[in-house]
Design a protein around this motif. Structure first.
Motif, PDB file in Angstrom:
ATOM      1  N   ALA A  42       0.817  -1.212   0.000  1.00 19.57           N
ATOM      2  CA  ALA A  42       0.000   0.000   0.000  1.00 19.57           C
ATOM      3  C   ALA A  42       0.854   1.267   0.000  1.00 19.57           C
ATOM      4  O   ALA A  42       0.323   2.371   0.123  1.00 19.57           O
ATOM      5  CB  ALA A  42      -0.938  -0.005   1.204  1.00 19.57           C
ATOM      6  N   GLY A  43       2.176   1.120  -0.099  1.00 20.24           N
ATOM      7  CA  GLY A  43       3.058   2.275  -0.143  1.00 20.24           C
ATOM      8  C   GLY A  43       3.482   2.797   1.217  1.00 20.24           C
ATOM      9  O   GLY A  43       3.977   3.915   1.320  1.00 20.24           O
ATOM     10  N   SER A  44       3.310   2.011   2.253  1.00 23.16           N
ATOM     11  CA  SER A  44       3.679   2.411   3.604  1.00 23.16           C
ATOM     12  C   SER A  44       4.736   1.443   4.124  1.00 23.16           C
ATOM     13  O   SER A  44       5.414   0.773   3.349  1.00 23.16           O
ATOM     14  CB  SER A  44       2.437   2.413   4.506  1.00 23.16           C
ATOM     15  OG  SER A  44       2.754   2.947   5.779  1.00 23.16           O
ATOM     16  N   SER A  45       4.874   1.377   5.429  1.00 21.85           N
ATOM     17  CA  SER A  45       5.803   0.428   6.041  1.00 21.85           C
ATOM     18  C   SER A  45       5.390   0.186   7.485  1.00 21.85           C
ATOM     19  O   SER A  45       4.595   0.946   8.055  1.00 21.85           O
ATOM     20  CB  SER A  45       7.238   0.946   5.999  1.00 21.85           C
ATOM     21  OG  SER A  45       7.396   2.022   6.897  1.00 21.85           O
ATOM     22  N   ILE A  46       5.940  -0.853   8.044  1.00 20.11           N
ATOM     23  CA  ILE A  46       5.602  -1.196   9.428  1.00 20.11           C
ATOM     24  C   ILE A  46       6.084  -0.110  10.398  1.00 20.11           C
ATOM     25  O   ILE A  46       5.504   0.088  11.459  1.00 20.11           O
ATOM     26  CB  ILE A  46       6.136  -2.601   9.780  1.00 20.11           C
ATOM     27  CG1 ILE A  46       5.326  -3.196  10.925  1.00 20.11           C
ATOM     28  CG2 ILE A  46       7.627  -2.595  10.036  1.00 20.11           C
ATOM     29  CD1 ILE A  46       5.333  -4.684  10.993  1.00 20.11           C
ATOM     30  N   SER A  47       7.114   0.628   9.991  1.00 18.14           N
ATOM     31  CA  SER A  47       7.607   1.714  10.846  1.00 18.14           C
ATOM     32  C   SER A  47       6.637   2.893  10.908  1.00 18.14           C
ATOM     33  O   SER A  47       6.770   3.762  11.762  1.00 18.14           O
ATOM     34  CB  SER A  47       8.973   2.193  10.351  1.00 18.14           C
ATOM     35  OG  SER A  47       8.857   2.808   9.088  1.00 18.14           O
ATOM     36  N   ARG A  48       5.631   2.904  10.036  1.00 24.17           N
ATOM     37  CA  ARG A  48       4.633   3.987  10.021  1.00 24.17           C
ATOM     38  C   ARG A  48       3.358   3.601  10.787  1.00 24.17           C
ATOM     39  O   ARG A  48       2.379   4.345  10.774  1.00 24.17           O
ATOM     40  CB  ARG A  48       4.324   4.398   8.587  1.00 24.17           C
ATOM     41  CG  ARG A  48       5.589   5.020   7.933  1.00 24.17           C
ATOM     42  CD  ARG A  48       5.383   5.606   6.583  1.00 24.17           C
ATOM     43  NE  ARG A  48       4.287   6.547   6.441  1.00 24.17           N
ATOM     44  CZ  ARG A  48       4.320   7.844   6.773  1.00 24.17           C
ATOM     45  NH1 ARG A  48       5.407   8.361   7.315  1.00 24.17           N
ATOM     46  NH2 ARG A  48       3.267   8.613   6.544  1.00 24.17           N
ATOM     47  N   ALA A  49       3.384   2.454  11.458  1.00 19.63           N
ATOM     48  CA  ALA A  49       2.237   2.028  12.268  1.00 19.63           C
ATOM     49  C   ALA A  49       2.074   2.972  13.452  1.00 19.63           C
ATOM     50  O   ALA A  49       3.052   3.359  14.098  1.00 19.63           O
ATOM     51  CB  ALA A  49       2.420   0.597  12.754  1.00 19.63           C
ATOM     52  N   VAL A  50       0.832   3.340  13.716  1.00 19.86           N
ATOM     53  CA  VAL A  50       0.547   4.234  14.842  1.00 19.86           C
ATOM     54  C   VAL A  50      -0.260   3.552  15.947  1.00 19.86           C
ATOM     55  O   VAL A  50      -0.282   4.044  17.074  1.00 19.86           O
ATOM     56  CB  VAL A  50      -0.165   5.520  14.379  1.00 19.86           C
ATOM     57  CG1 VAL A  50       0.757   6.354  13.495  1.00 19.86           C
ATOM     58  CG2 VAL A  50      -1.472   5.232  13.675  1.00 19.86           C
ATOM     59  N   ALA A  51      -0.919   2.431  15.621  1.00 24.18           N
ATOM     60  CA  ALA A  51      -1.711   1.720  16.631  1.00 24.18           C
ATOM     61  C   ALA A  51      -1.865   0.264  16.222  1.00 24.18           C
ATOM     62  O   ALA A  51      -1.985  -0.042  15.028  1.00 24.18           O
ATOM     63  CB  ALA A  51      -3.079   2.357  16.793  1.00 24.18           C
ATOM     64  N   THR A  52      -1.854  -0.617  17.214  1.00 24.54           N
ATOM     65  CA  THR A  52      -2.113  -2.037  16.960  1.00 24.54           C
ATOM     66  C   THR A  52      -3.024  -2.584  18.051  1.00 24.54           C
ATOM     67  O   THR A  52      -3.049  -2.075  19.177  1.00 24.54           O
ATOM     68  CB  THR A  52      -0.822  -2.884  16.947  1.00 24.54           C
ATOM     69  OG1 THR A  52      -0.237  -2.887  18.248  1.00 24.54           O
ATOM     70  CG2 THR A  52       0.194  -2.376  15.935  1.00 24.54           C
ATOM     71  N   THR A  53      -3.748  -3.625  17.684  1.00 21.75           N
ATOM     72  CA  THR A  53      -4.488  -4.414  18.663  1.00 21.75           C
ATOM     73  C   THR A  53      -4.087  -5.859  18.437  1.00 21.75           C
ATOM     74  O   THR A  53      -4.131  -6.350  17.305  1.00 21.75           O
ATOM     75  CB  THR A  53      -6.011  -4.257  18.505  1.00 21.75           C
ATOM     76  OG1 THR A  53      -6.342  -2.866  18.607  1.00 21.75           O
ATOM     77  CG2 THR A  53      -6.758  -5.030  19.587  1.00 21.75           C
TER      78      THR A  53
END
Length: 102
Positions: A42-53
């Motif tokens: 999608a053009g992003s990366s895991i380092s751009r994650a802001v929230a997880t559940t």
């Protein structure tokens, strides 16, 4: 609007469509590899994650799951909620939902 939502990812090997063997660590690793691939596609990366559940069928697996989780979220990890649940689809032991910046 600049956000990517990855919902309900599990430790399913995309080449076999089967849950990976090996317990919670293997499932967590495959789950996060799947999340990583989705975000990169999608053009992003895991380092751009802001929230997880994180959903665990056995909350006592938290430490083992967390050790693998820490390999993927090394700098500025996203806010995380971890929930114990009685069961998950496909017999999974872990399921992770991620919100990331695009």
């Amino acid at each position: 609007n600049g956000m990517i939502f990855v919902a309900g990812e599990k430790g399913i090997d995309p080449t076999t469509n089967q849950m990976v063997p090996g317990g919670i660590a293997a499932e967590t690793r495959q789950t996060l590899e799947n999340v990583k691939n989705i975000l990169e596609s999608a053009g992003s990366s895991i380092s751009r994650a802001v929230a997880t559940t994180v959903y665990l069928t056995n909350i006592s697996d938290f430490a083992e799951m967390n050790a693998v989780y820490a390999e993927y979220f090394t700098d500025n990890p996203p806010g995380r909620t971890t929930v114990g649940v009685s069961s998950l689809p496909a017999g999974a032991q872990v399921e992770i939902t991620v919100t990331a910046l695009a």
